[in-house]
Enzyme design. Sequence first.
Site, short mmCIF file in Angstrom:
data_model
loop_
_atom_site.label_atom_id
_atom_site.label_comp_id
_atom_site.label_asym_id
_atom_site.label_seq_id
_atom_site.Cartn_x
_atom_site.Cartn_y
_atom_site.Cartn_z
N ASP A 1 5.30 -3.24 -1.92
CA ASP A 1 6.04 -2.45 -0.92
C ASP A 1 6.83 -1.32 -1.58
O ASP A 1 7.24 -1.43 -2.73
CB ASP A 1 6.99 -3.39 -0.15
CG ASP A 1 7.46 -2.77 1.17
OD1 ASP A 1 6.86 -1.78 1.62
OD2 ASP A 1 8.43 -3.29 1.74
N ASN B 1 5.88 2.22 -1.33
CA ASN B 1 5.14 3.45 -1.62
C ASN B 1 5.70 4.64 -0.84
O ASN B 1 5.82 5.75 -1.37
CB ASN B 1 3.66 3.30 -1.23
CG ASN B 1 2.95 2.26 -2.06
OD1 ASN B 1 3.46 1.81 -3.07
ND2 ASN B 1 1.75 1.90 -1.62
N GLY B 2 6.02 4.41 0.44
CA GLY B 2 6.50 5.49 1.29
C GLY B 2 7.83 6.03 0.79
O GLY B 2 8.02 7.25 0.69
N ARG B 3 8.74 5.13 0.46
CA ARG B 3 10.06 5.57 -0.04
C ARG B 3 9.95 6.28 -1.38
O ARG B 3 10.66 7.23 -1.65
CB ARG B 3 11.01 4.36 -0.15
CG ARG B 3 11.66 4.00 1.19
CD ARG B 3 12.22 2.61 1.18
NE ARG B 3 11.17 1.62 1.32
CZ ARG B 3 11.34 0.31 1.20
NH1 ARG B 3 12.54 -0.15 0.90
NH2 ARG B 3 10.33 -0.52 1.37
N HIS C 1 1.13 6.20 -1.67
CA HIS C 1 0.06 5.19 -1.65
C HIS C 1 -0.92 5.42 -2.81
O HIS C 1 -1.41 4.46 -3.40
CB HIS C 1 -0.69 5.23 -0.32
CG HIS C 1 0.16 4.80 0.85
ND1 HIS C 1 0.95 3.68 0.80
CD2 HIS C 1 0.36 5.34 2.08
CE1 HIS C 1 1.59 3.54 1.97
NE2 HIS C 1 1.25 4.55 2.75
N ASN D 1 0.10 -3.07 10.11
CA ASN D 1 0.15 -1.70 9.59
C ASN D 1 -0.65 -0.71 10.44
O ASN D 1 -0.53 0.51 10.27
CB ASN D 1 -0.32 -1.64 8.12
CG ASN D 1 0.69 -2.20 7.14
OD1 ASN D 1 0.33 -2.77 6.11
ND2 ASN D 1 1.98 -2.06 7.44
N ARG E 1 1.19 2.23 12.28
CA ARG E 1 1.62 3.49 11.64
C ARG E 1 0.86 4.68 12.23
O ARG E 1 -0.07 4.48 13.00
CB ARG E 1 1.39 3.37 10.13
CG ARG E 1 2.26 2.27 9.55
CD ARG E 1 2.17 2.20 8.05
NE ARG E 1 3.05 1.13 7.58
CZ ARG E 1 3.47 1.02 6.33
NH1 ARG E 1 3.09 1.89 5.42
NH2 ARG E 1 4.27 0.02 5.99
N ARG F 1 11.89 -10.01 2.84
CA ARG F 1 11.18 -10.68 3.94
C ARG F 1 9.72 -10.84 3.55
O ARG F 1 9.24 -10.26 2.60
CB ARG F 1 11.33 -9.90 5.26
CG ARG F 1 10.83 -8.47 5.19
CD ARG F 1 10.90 -7.79 6.58
NE ARG F 1 10.68 -6.36 6.43
CZ ARG F 1 11.66 -5.47 6.30
NH1 ARG F 1 12.92 -5.84 6.34
NH2 ARG F 1 11.37 -4.17 6.15
N GLU G 1 7.57 -20.04 -5.22
CA GLU G 1 8.84 -19.45 -5.63
C GLU G 1 8.79 -17.97 -5.25
O GLU G 1 7.73 -17.34 -5.35
CB GLU G 1 9.02 -19.57 -7.15
CG GLU G 1 9.02 -21.00 -7.65
CD GLU G 1 10.27 -21.77 -7.22
OE1 GLU G 1 11.35 -21.16 -7.14
OE2 GLU G 1 10.14 -22.98 -6.96
C1 IPE Z 1 4.07 -5.41 4.09
O1 IPE Z 1 4.82 -4.26 3.97
C2 IPE Z 1 2.61 -5.09 4.06
C3 IPE Z 1 2.09 -4.57 2.79
C4 IPE Z 1 2.77 -4.46 1.69
C5 IPE Z 1 0.70 -4.21 2.80
P1 IPE Z 1 5.38 -3.47 5.24
O2 IPE Z 1 6.11 -2.29 4.71
O3 IPE Z 1 4.29 -3.21 6.20
O4 IPE Z 1 6.37 -4.53 5.89
P2 IPE Z 1 7.63 -4.32 6.83
O5 IPE Z 1 7.18 -3.49 7.97
O6 IPE Z 1 8.66 -3.62 6.03
O7 IPE Z 1 8.04 -5.69 7.21
C1 IPE Z 2 3.54 -0.53 1.08
O1 IPE Z 2 4.36 0.59 1.05
C2 IPE Z 2 2.10 -0.17 1.33
C3 IPE Z 2 1.62 -0.52 2.67
C4 IPE Z 2 2.27 -1.21 3.56
C5 IPE Z 2 0.30 -0.03 3.05
P1 IPE Z 2 5.03 1.16 2.38
O2 IPE Z 2 4.11 2.19 2.95
O3 IPE Z 2 5.39 0.08 3.30
O4 IPE Z 2 6.31 1.86 1.79
P2 IPE Z 2 7.76 1.90 2.45
O5 IPE Z 2 8.15 0.50 2.74
O6 IPE Z 2 7.64 2.73 3.70
O7 IPE Z 2 8.62 2.54 1.41
MG MG Z 3 7.04 -1.02 3.55
#
Ligand code: IPE
Ligand code: IPE
Ligand code: MG
Length: 244
Positions: A22, A24-26, A39, A70, A73, A196, A209
């Site tokens: 988790d 990548n977006g941030r 990504h 997902n 999105r 979570r 764990e």
């Molecule tokens: C969980 O991350 C799914 C993956 C890492 C592929 P999300 O970013 O989708 O989860 P939430 O929305 O924060 O719970």
């Molecule tokens: C996890 O990174 C990758 C996928 C869920 C596909 P995110 O895309 O959820 O990144 P954030 O949580 O927005 O930073």
């Molecule tokens: Mg995420």
Amino acid sequence: MDGTGSGENGHKGPRHVAIIMDGNGRWAQMRRRPRLFGHQAGARRVREIVEACPDLGVRYLTIFAFSTENWKRTQAEVTGLMYLFRRYITREMQAFVKEGVCVRFIGDRLRLDPKLQALMDEAETLTRDCTKVNLTIALNYGARDEVARAIRDLAADVKAGRLEPDAVDETTLTRYLDTQVLPDPDLVIRTSGEARVSNFLLWQSAYAEYEFIDTLWPDFSREIFAEVVARYATRDRRFGAVKA
Ligand code: IPE
Ligand code: IPE
Ligand code: MG
């Protein structure tokens, strides 16, 4: 080989590590770049982590790449991710064979683009006999969806007379899950600071764990992975029992 574990029976390291990749977006947002840039950076990280597994005694690595949620999105992000998965599998397939990585996919693949499904099948077939690391990629995976699909298949077997309702126990259900050939995860890592589970391996992680770490996935490194794995070895897993 370091002191964390030999990968053989009896070592203290985790045999199966599952990672919720988790952040990548941030990571991209912090650089004022589009989410897909994050990504791409995230996808590049995977190889380093897979390659680190044998030295850490990790025989099974399961990574969460795309959840059943997902799809919510934007279309642009979903399309970009699907393209990225195709390109990633195409590019990495030969490297997996060379490195002895056996690749499997879990999740509902029937909802994915047929071209992507074909690549997934090809990667699985090509790496079937590899034995160094078992890499499982969760793509269009949701634990509740997995359990629902398992129960659907199980119910069909009951209806067809192949299975007695009274014979259904935990082992039976486990055999209908996407993860049927995998051991349960010993350690689940989530990057990016979110504490979570987001519908990942709910049944299989009953006694895993957990490690929630602040690093964003594109910054996750071999060194951080080794630290987390080493910390696992200090934990006391009791599985409900009391130690003498
Ligand atoms: C969980 O991350 C799914 C993956 C890492 C592929 P999300 O970013 O989708 O989860 P939430 O929305 O924060 O719970
Ligand atoms: C996890 O990174 C990758 C996928 C869920 C596909 P995110 O895309 O959820 O990144 P954030 O949580 O927005 O930073
Ligand atoms: Mg995420």
